[in-house]
Scaffold this active site. Sequence first.
Site, PDB file in Angstrom:
ATOM      1  N   ILE A   1     -27.081 -14.143  16.512  1.00 49.50           N
ATOM      2  CA  ILE A   1     -27.257 -14.748  15.657  1.00 49.50           C
ATOM      3  C   ILE A   1     -28.330 -14.325  14.725  1.00 49.50           C
ATOM      4  CG2 ILE A   1     -27.732 -17.112  14.607  1.00 49.50           C
ATOM      5  CD1 ILE A   1     -26.477 -18.608  16.860  1.00 49.50           C
TER       6      ILE A   1
ATOM      7  N   ALA B   1     -34.727 -17.824  18.830  1.00 50.08           N
ATOM      8  CA  ALA B   1     -34.425 -17.264  20.439  1.00 50.08           C
ATOM      9  C   ALA B   1     -33.793 -18.861  20.759  1.00 50.08           C
ATOM     10  CB  ALA B   1     -35.621 -16.805  20.858  1.00 50.08           C
TER      11      ALA B   1
ATOM     12  N   TYR C   1     -30.081 -29.046  28.182  1.00 55.76           N
ATOM     13  CA  TYR C   1     -29.830 -28.309  26.552  1.00 55.76           C
ATOM     14  C   TYR C   1     -29.927 -28.983  25.624  1.00 55.76           C
ATOM     15  CZ  TYR C   1     -27.812 -24.801  23.176  1.00 55.76           C
ATOM     16  OH  TYR C   1     -27.600 -24.705  21.428  1.00 55.76           O
TER      17      TYR C   1
ATOM     18  N   LYS D   1     -33.066 -29.461  22.160  1.00 53.89           N
ATOM     19  CA  LYS D   1     -32.360 -29.101  20.492  1.00 53.89           C
ATOM     20  C   LYS D   1     -32.920 -30.721  19.502  1.00 53.89           C
ATOM     21  CE  LYS D   1     -30.907 -24.291  20.691  1.00 53.89           C
ATOM     22  NZ  LYS D   1     -31.996 -23.989  19.468  1.00 53.89           N
TER      23      LYS D   1
HETATM   24  N1  LIG Z   1     -24.103 -19.430  20.262  1.00 53.60           N
HETATM   25  C1  LIG Z   1     -23.695 -20.879  19.723  1.00 53.60           C
HETATM   26  O1  LIG Z   1     -22.890 -21.194  20.502  1.00 53.60           O
HETATM   27  C2  LIG Z   1     -24.822 -21.984  19.168  1.00 53.60           C
HETATM   28  C3  LIG Z   1     -25.193 -22.799  18.710  1.00 53.60           C
HETATM   29  C4  LIG Z   1     -25.909 -23.643  19.247  1.00 53.60           C
HETATM   30  C5  LIG Z   1     -26.884 -23.648  18.220  1.00 53.60           C
HETATM   31  N2  LIG Z   1     -27.390 -22.355  18.884  1.00 53.60           N
HETATM   32  C6  LIG Z   1     -28.423 -21.426  19.018  1.00 53.60           C
HETATM   33  O2  LIG Z   1     -28.765 -20.407  18.400  1.00 53.60           O
HETATM   34  C7  LIG Z   1     -29.702 -19.134  18.902  1.00 53.60           C
HETATM   35  C8  LIG Z   1     -28.901 -17.939  18.751  1.00 53.60           C
HETATM   36  O3  LIG Z   1     -28.157 -17.662  19.486  1.00 53.60           O
HETATM   37  P1  LIG Z   1     -26.873 -17.036  19.618  1.00 53.60           P
HETATM   38  O4  LIG Z   1     -25.608 -17.432  20.417  1.00 53.60           O
HETATM   39  O5  LIG Z   1     -27.402 -15.828  18.794  1.00 53.60           O
HETATM   40  O6  LIG Z   1     -27.631 -16.213  21.606  1.00 53.60           O
HETATM   41  P2  LIG Z   1     -27.801 -14.772  22.380  1.00 53.60           P
HETATM   42  O7  LIG Z   1     -26.630 -14.619  21.189  1.00 53.60           O
HETATM   43  O8  LIG Z   1     -27.642 -15.648  24.117  1.00 53.60           O
HETATM   44  O9  LIG Z   1     -29.393 -14.282  21.878  1.00 53.60           O
HETATM   45  C9  LIG Z   1     -30.225 -15.493  22.266  1.00 53.60           C
HETATM   46  C10 LIG Z   1     -31.759 -14.705  22.113  1.00 53.60           C
HETATM   47  O10 LIG Z   1     -32.677 -15.049  22.468  1.00 53.60           O
HETATM   48  C11 LIG Z   1     -33.202 -14.438  22.736  1.00 53.60           C
HETATM   49  N3  LIG Z   1     -34.452 -14.843  24.105  1.00 53.60           N
HETATM   50  C12 LIG Z   1     -33.686 -15.765  24.949  1.00 53.60           C
HETATM   51  N4  LIG Z   1     -34.991 -15.713  26.124  1.00 53.60           N
HETATM   52  C13 LIG Z   1     -36.106 -15.573  24.971  1.00 53.60           C
HETATM   53  C14 LIG Z   1     -36.832 -14.990  25.585  1.00 53.60           C
HETATM   54  N5  LIG Z   1     -37.661 -15.906  26.755  1.00 53.60           N
HETATM   55  N6  LIG Z   1     -38.393 -14.133  25.118  1.00 53.60           N
HETATM   56  C15 LIG Z   1     -37.390 -13.884  23.981  1.00 53.60           C
HETATM   57  N7  LIG Z   1     -36.269 -13.770  23.620  1.00 53.60           N
HETATM   58  C16 LIG Z   1     -35.642 -14.611  24.562  1.00 53.60           C
HETATM   59  C17 LIG Z   1     -33.041 -13.245  23.666  1.00 53.60           C
HETATM   60  O11 LIG Z   1     -33.559 -11.921  23.829  1.00 53.60           O
HETATM   61  P3  LIG Z   1     -33.110 -11.105  25.004  1.00 53.60           P
HETATM   62  O12 LIG Z   1     -32.540 -10.105  24.243  1.00 53.60           O
HETATM   63  O13 LIG Z   1     -33.900 -10.344  25.463  1.00 53.60           O
HETATM   64  O14 LIG Z   1     -32.304 -11.655  25.736  1.00 53.60           O
HETATM   65  C18 LIG Z   1     -31.746 -12.886  22.687  1.00 53.60           C
HETATM   66  O15 LIG Z   1     -32.143 -12.068  21.609  1.00 53.60           O
HETATM   67  C19 LIG Z   1     -30.257 -20.458  19.362  1.00 53.60           C
HETATM   68  O16 LIG Z   1     -31.279 -20.840  19.978  1.00 53.60           O
HETATM   69  C20 LIG Z   1     -29.145 -21.540  20.198  1.00 53.60           C
HETATM   70  O17 LIG Z   1     -29.652 -22.636  20.821  1.00 53.60           O
HETATM   71  C21 LIG Z   1     -25.932 -21.038  19.296  1.00 53.60           C
END
Ligand SMILES: NC(=O)c1ccc[n+]([C@@H]2O[C@H](COP(=O)([O-])OP(=O)(O)OC[C@H]3O[C@@H](n4cnc5c(N)ncnc54)[C@H](OP(=O)(O)O)[C@@H]3O)[C@@H](O)[C@H]2O)c1
Length: 277
Positions: free
Chosen positions: A19, A91, A155, A159
């Site tokens: 995202i 993140a 989780y 949120k």
């Molecule tokens: N995908 C879904 O189904 C979904 C649905 C609803 C909401 N969301 C929310 O959308 C957001 C983004 O999700 P996404 O799907 O893009 O997930 P993703 O592809 O797994 O990306 C997660 C990001 O968070 C970073 N991150 C995790 N822990 C961290 C830390 N300790 N310090 C710095 N950076 C950190 C990761 O960095 P690294 O590269 O360093 O690991 C990565 O850039 C999240 O808040 C998630 O809860 C996602």
Amino acid sequence: MNTAAQSLTVLVTGASGGIGRAIAELLAARGHRLLLQGRDEKRLQQLCESLPGEAEHRVLVADLLDPDARQGLVQACRQQAGGVDVLINNAGVSTFALLADTRDDELVRILNTNLLAPMALTRDLMPVLQNSRRAAVINIGSAFGHIGHPGFSVYGASKSGLHGFTEALRREVADSGVRVHYLAPRAVDTAFNSDSVNALNRSLGNKSDSPQRVALACLNLLEGSGSRRRFIGWPERLFIKVNAIFPALVDSALAKKLPVIREYAQQNFPDLKGETP
Ligand SMILES: NC(=O)c1ccc[n+]([C@@H]2O[C@H](COP(=O)([O-])OP(=O)(O)OC[C@H]3O[C@@H](n4cnc5c(N)ncnc54)[C@H](OP(=O)(O)O)[C@@H]3O)[C@@H](O)[C@H]2O)c1
């Protein structure tokens, strides 16, 4: 492309993820300047080099769980020429497991990453944001923060907490000119979701969105007026309302799905299978 006068400097946390990348690509295409945060310098650098206006953007490597690294991030933002206009707390980490299978260190990791780190970062960056006449914070939540779902209690709690934080902060800074938004996607097609989560979604018929759809919703918040709360996806928006008014209806609907949810949740914990009553 925006004119320079409309261009915002936007800190996106988790920019290396699915995202975060989509948000960075869309905002860069609109002429905004990105500060790309994550832990993986190589991936962030590759993203930066792929964006329109490459020379304008910056990579800021920091582990948000490390208070010193967070301070370093805030310091780097203070030193940006022209300051920072927007913080997108994107993140996040997840776990799909029954509470009985969740260790203390996992509880701490999820709550610290999804709730405490965005709260601390927002607090520390607020003086920088308040120097901007177009300041905004966007917190990326989740539908699971509003519909308590078996297998996602930790989780969902993180949120749900982020939503409560956003609502209170929005009211706390209402007279400061800083807009505080909350954006809750349903499932999104990124590496965030494990194979067992994807299998569960297929089995239950849950729909998912592209990360670009979330990025567009983010852009609409930035380009709209006032402070907003947005949920993505239909019928999830309806379920969130039904859950708020008639939670017992959702209790009984999810109770019917519980055996399937348990089965998938325990795929990652085969040794424990069958121990949960
Ligand atoms: N995908 C879904 O189904 C979904 C649905 C609803 C909401 N969301 C929310 O959308 C957001 C983004 O999700 P996404 O799907 O893009 O997930 P993703 O592809 O797994 O990306 C997660 C990001 O968070 C970073 N991150 C995790 N822990 C961290 C830390 N300790 N310090 C710095 N950076 C950190 C990761 O960095 P690294 O590269 O360093 O690991 C990565 O850039 C999240 O808040 C998630 O809860 C996602």
